[in-house]
Scaffold this motif. Structure first.
Motif, PDB file in Angstrom:
ATOM      1  N   LYS A  93      -0.663   3.830  -6.192  1.00  0.00           N
ATOM      2  CA  LYS A  93      -1.583   3.621  -4.903  1.00  0.00           C
ATOM      3  C   LYS A  93      -1.036   2.292  -4.111  1.00  0.00           C
ATOM      4  O   LYS A  93      -1.116   2.134  -3.203  1.00  0.00           O
ATOM      5  CB  LYS A  93      -2.891   3.834  -4.759  1.00  0.00           C
ATOM      6  CG  LYS A  93      -3.532   5.064  -5.541  1.00  0.00           C
ATOM      7  CD  LYS A  93      -2.945   6.501  -4.612  1.00  0.00           C
ATOM      8  CE  LYS A  93      -3.544   7.687  -4.948  1.00  0.00           C
ATOM      9  NZ  LYS A  93      -2.695   8.965  -4.498  1.00  0.00           N
ATOM     10  N   SER A 110      -0.361   4.407  -0.742  1.00  0.00           N
ATOM     11  CA  SER A 110      -1.484   5.357  -1.015  1.00  0.00           C
ATOM     12  C   SER A 110      -1.168   6.669  -0.173  1.00  0.00           C
ATOM     13  O   SER A 110      -1.538   7.803  -0.403  1.00  0.00           O
ATOM     14  CB  SER A 110      -2.829   5.165  -0.635  1.00  0.00           C
ATOM     15  OG  SER A 110      -2.834   4.460   0.855  1.00  0.00           O
ATOM     16  N   ASP A 167       0.803  -1.132   0.015  1.00  0.00           N
ATOM     17  CA  ASP A 167      -0.058   0.107   0.023  1.00  0.00           C
ATOM     18  C   ASP A 167       0.927   1.089   0.030  1.00  0.00           C
ATOM     19  O   ASP A 167       1.511   1.292   1.039  1.00  0.00           O
ATOM     20  CB  ASP A 167      -0.802   0.048   1.107  1.00  0.00           C
ATOM     21  CG  ASP A 167      -1.911   1.237   1.331  1.00  0.00           C
ATOM     22  OD1 ASP A 167      -1.843   1.972   0.468  1.00  0.00           O
ATOM     23  OD2 ASP A 167      -2.661   1.271   2.257  1.00  0.00           O
TER      24      ASP A 167
END
Length: 317
Positions: free
Chosen positions: A302, A263, A261
């Protein structure tokens, strides 16, 4: 996601590990280094495939700016890509070196210093390297020890095993020994001061230049108990091994699919496969990811899904 054509560097001390490690179809010998991702002037890596095939890394940075490297990184580094990624295979001992800090480099008229790290790949049995001082010395004693060939007596020496991590902040004396095979992550910089070269002569019978005075000014004379990074590596988790102002690096050892991840990360990410085989999936794009591959993930990504049985390094700024 970007893969680049490796820049293979033939050297007098180069070995025979890089070509098979990277599954390359070439008969080149004595390959000492493979520059995997580089924005160094006149040594820029070129995109290997996809719609941007043939473009240099620096061209990508100029065109995509913060979309590629991240907003803060672009403000900090401009059009210069901040990291240089290499594989290094030493058949012979390399010279003992030190790099200055940014502050000292500026004082010496250089654009920046160099902090780096090594991750040990499968090296020769008994291969060793130097990293850091094991005894307290003064700048004057350092110069004397270089002159009388005893400088190695003051250095911490380590036998190298696959998976070993050595952090080399600017100012720390270091040298890769014969038989070592490593992945190197470093600031984009070519400032290197040669401390000692074992009194070797070049093909013309001359000693290589030493940078004794510049090195004396650049060395951090602090002595630590241990310069090898201690870490555990549980399956299917990331383990951070280096965190510094120039890069953060983690090691992963995956046997099942995992989604990384990004993001909340304002940076590009570089993934370096050091063992095994799998694939990467990002924004509906898919690429193989096997031993010897280095992949640049743009800052706009992301998340990245990793599948397969693969051990890899993750680094970003």
């Amino acid at each position: 996601m970007y893969k680049f054509e490796p820049l293979l560097k033939q050297t007098l001390w180069g070995g025979d590990k890089i070509i098979p490690f990277k599954h390359l179809d070439t008969q080149m010998e004595n390959v000492g280094e493979s520059w995997e991702i580089s924005g160094v002037k006149d040594n820029e890596t070129i995109v290997a495939d996809g719609p941007d095939k043939g473009k240099s890394l620096n061209q990508l940075v100029r065109e995509q700016r913060e979309k590629l490297v991240g907003r803060e990184n672009y403000q900090r580094f401009g059009d210069e890509f901040p990291l240089l990624i290499k594989f290094i295979d030493a058949r012979q001992d390399l010279s003992i070196q030190v790099h200055p800090t940014d502050e000292i480099a500026h004082r010496q008229g250089k654009p920046r210093g160099k902090t780096e790290m090594w991750y040990a790949l499968e090296s020769a049995p008994g291969a060793q390297l130097y990293n850091g001082l094991k005894q307290q010395i003064t700048p004057e004693q350092y110069k004397e020890m270089v002159e009388n060939d005893t400088i190695t007596d003051a250095l911490a020496r380590y036998e190298v095993h696959e998976g070993d991590v050595f952090f080399i902040p600017a100012g720390r004396i270091h040298a890769i020994g014969a038989g070592c095979f490593v992945a190197e992550i470093q600031q984009t910089s070519d400032v290197t001061y040669r401390i000692y070269d074992f009194k070797r002569r070049d093909k013309n019978g001359n000693y290589r230049e030493l940078h004794t005075e510049l090195a004396a000014e650049s060395i951090n004379y602090t002595v630590l108990d241990n310069y090898r990074t201690a870490y555990s590596l549980p399956k299917n988790e990331g383990t951070q091994v280096v965190g510094c102002p120039y890069f953060t690096t983690a090691v992963y050892d995956l046997t099942e699919p995992m989604t990384l991840d990004y993001s909340d990360l304002d940076s590009f990410v570089i993934l370096i496969a050091v063992r095994g085989r799998g694939k990467l999936i990002c924004d509906e794009e898919e690429t193989t990811f096997q031993t010897g591959d280095t992949v640049l993930i743009p800052a706009t990504a992301k998340e990245v899904k990793v599948e397969g049985t693969v051990r890899f390094l993750e680094t970003f700024v």
